[in-house]
Design a protein around this motif. Sequence first.
Motif, mmCIF file in Angstrom:
data_model
loop_
_atom_site.group_PDB
_atom_site.id
_atom_site.type_symbol
_atom_site.label_atom_id
_atom_site.label_comp_id
_atom_site.label_asym_id
_atom_site.label_seq_id
_atom_site.Cartn_x
_atom_site.Cartn_y
_atom_site.Cartn_z
ATOM 1 N N ASP A 1 29.367 -2.054 65.340
ATOM 2 C CA ASP A 1 29.104 -0.691 65.821
ATOM 3 C C ASP A 1 27.602 -0.479 65.913
ATOM 4 N N ILE A 2 27.225 0.377 66.845
ATOM 5 C CA ILE A 2 25.798 0.655 67.045
ATOM 6 C C ILE A 2 25.254 1.616 65.992
ATOM 7 N N GLN B 1 39.915 12.063 64.828
ATOM 8 C CA GLN B 1 41.031 11.210 64.392
ATOM 9 C C GLN B 1 42.090 12.050 63.688
ATOM 10 N N PHE C 1 27.209 9.889 66.345
ATOM 11 C CA PHE C 1 27.833 9.052 65.327
ATOM 12 C C PHE C 1 26.857 8.739 64.182
ATOM 13 N N GLY D 1 32.750 -1.304 68.516
ATOM 14 C CA GLY D 1 32.707 0.152 68.291
ATOM 15 C C GLY D 1 33.725 0.556 67.242
ATOM 16 N N ILE E 1 38.205 0.246 71.394
ATOM 17 C CA ILE E 1 39.089 1.412 71.365
ATOM 18 C C ILE E 1 38.275 2.686 71.594
ATOM 19 N N TYR E 2 38.498 3.302 72.717
ATOM 20 C CA TYR E 2 37.825 4.556 73.086
ATOM 21 C C TYR E 2 36.314 4.471 72.846
ATOM 22 N N TYR F 1 30.589 4.446 76.125
ATOM 23 C CA TYR F 1 29.276 4.667 75.507
ATOM 24 C C TYR F 1 28.326 3.495 75.722
ATOM 25 N N SER G 1 24.694 -3.360 69.545
ATOM 26 C CA SER G 1 25.319 -2.797 70.741
ATOM 27 C C SER G 1 26.283 -3.826 71.319
ATOM 28 N N ALA G 2 27.435 -3.352 71.759
ATOM 29 C CA ALA G 2 28.514 -4.250 72.180
ATOM 30 C C ALA G 2 28.198 -5.000 73.466
ATOM 31 N N GLY H 1 33.559 2.109 64.533
ATOM 32 C CA GLY H 1 33.446 3.435 63.920
ATOM 33 C C GLY H 1 33.624 3.377 62.416
HETATM 34 C C1 LIG Z 1 34.990 7.520 69.802
HETATM 35 S S1 LIG Z 1 34.359 6.403 68.645
HETATM 36 C C2 LIG Z 1 35.733 5.277 68.438
HETATM 37 C C3 LIG Z 1 35.728 4.610 67.091
HETATM 38 C C4 LIG Z 1 36.943 3.701 66.833
HETATM 39 N N1 LIG Z 1 37.044 2.629 67.798
HETATM 40 C C5 LIG Z 1 38.225 4.511 66.832
HETATM 41 O O1 LIG Z 1 38.969 4.463 67.827
HETATM 42 O O2 LIG Z 1 38.459 5.235 65.865
HETATM 43 C C6 LIG Z 1 33.184 5.427 69.552
HETATM 44 C C7 LIG Z 1 32.434 4.435 68.672
HETATM 45 O O3 LIG Z 1 31.631 3.612 69.533
HETATM 46 C C8 LIG Z 1 30.382 3.398 68.886
HETATM 47 N N2 LIG Z 1 29.406 2.999 69.912
HETATM 48 C C9 LIG Z 1 28.766 3.783 70.806
HETATM 49 N N3 LIG Z 1 27.954 3.043 71.587
HETATM 50 C C10 LIG Z 1 28.106 1.758 71.195
HETATM 51 C C11 LIG Z 1 27.552 0.522 71.618
HETATM 52 N N4 LIG Z 1 26.673 0.457 72.623
HETATM 53 N N5 LIG Z 1 27.923 -0.592 70.978
HETATM 54 C C12 LIG Z 1 28.800 -0.555 69.946
HETATM 55 N N6 LIG Z 1 29.353 0.581 69.494
HETATM 56 C C13 LIG Z 1 29.023 1.730 70.116
HETATM 57 C C14 LIG Z 1 30.087 4.726 68.215
HETATM 58 O O4 LIG Z 1 29.088 4.601 67.221
HETATM 59 C C15 LIG Z 1 31.462 5.093 67.691
HETATM 60 O O5 LIG Z 1 31.685 4.579 66.401
#
Ligand SMILES: C[S@@+](CC[C@H](N)C(=O)[O-])C[C@H]1O[C@@H](n2cnc3c(N)ncnc32)[C@H](O)[C@@H]1O
Length: 303
Positions: free
Chosen positions: A99-100, A43, A33, A76, A143-144, A148, A125-126, A78
């Motif tokens: 978001d990270i 998407q 990402f 997250g 969401i998805y 991570y 980080s979440a 995105g």
């Molecule tokens: C598959 S994408 C989904 C993005 C958005 N929620 C969507 O459905 O379009 C996963 C997202 O989680 C973020 N992510 C990954 N690890 C994370 C963490 N530890 N804390 C927060 N965000 C994180 C990524 O950077 C990415 O933007």
Amino acid sequence: MDFSTPELDKLAANVIPGDYFQLSAEDARDRYFADTRMLDGKQLAHNRFRTNPRSMVDHLLGQLALSGDEHLLDLGCGNGFVLEQLRPHLADGRIVGLDIAPGVLAAARQRMTGVATPCEWIEGSADDLGMLADESFDRITAIYMMHYVPDIDACLREAARVLRSGGRFILTTDRPDSMVEMFDVHFTAMKRMKAPPHLFKASPKARISLTNGQEQLAAHFGEVEMHTWQDQLRFAAVQPFLDFYAAHNYCCAASQPGDGLEPGFFTELRERVGDHVQHVIDQHGYFAVTKFTGSFVCGEPLR
Ligand SMILES: C[S@@+](CC[C@H](N)C(=O)[O-])C[C@H]1O[C@@H](n2cnc3c(N)ncnc32)[C@H](O)[C@@H]1O
């Protein structure tokens, strides 16, 4: 819509490995990402090639039950693709996107520039929401993304802490056998190439899936309801499928030769997968990828 068949069940039992990949926070932030390309591609494909007229956001809106003035935290978030579509339903509310990965977060900020709903963007980080006050959100979405997060249990505890009583936490994920047709062509090609055993693993989503999520969530929420839906992506041309396939983290096409593989490995893998998919398209008119997906809608945060 019900796309399940005994043949798909059988395929899943033969194809989906029990062991799954796990990504590091660094890989998510700095590799997958680092920019929006991977996310944009996924998407776009999920939306363009779906057969279910109700999109993921349509399902989400039903579960969010917004009246327009809620404070929403999107973990997250995105590139803001989902938030942009939720925003009109929050005209008198407030949005916080976390978001990270700074690259995708900047895209979300830009996408929402100028909207009247106040928006705030947090890089982090979440599993550490220490910057957010107790009981400060009416809705929290993940969401998805939860698969991570390094410490899922800490993330759920934090979500329960910052959710107001009467609020909803919504976590969206898949069943482990979702998109089994894609994994079938992938693993078949890898077997023929005699790929090393460590590459035969399921998607990281298996960390918190529709199959094992209930138990993890019940430790932090008194009320956990699962809502499922299905979709089937149908690709009538091979290139859009290959772009979609390549956007899957740790599905091998998105790995790197640094993983101890010959530089030509991925080119050959893509060619083999492409040939197989082209053959199916020639025979049936399209290549189907069946999605078994859904959300957990959680209330009564336990603190
Ligand atoms: C598959 S994408 C989904 C993005 C958005 N929620 C969507 O459905 O379009 C996963 C997202 O989680 C973020 N992510 C990954 N690890 C994370 C963490 N530890 N804390 C927060 N965000 C994180 C990524 O950077 C990415 O933007």
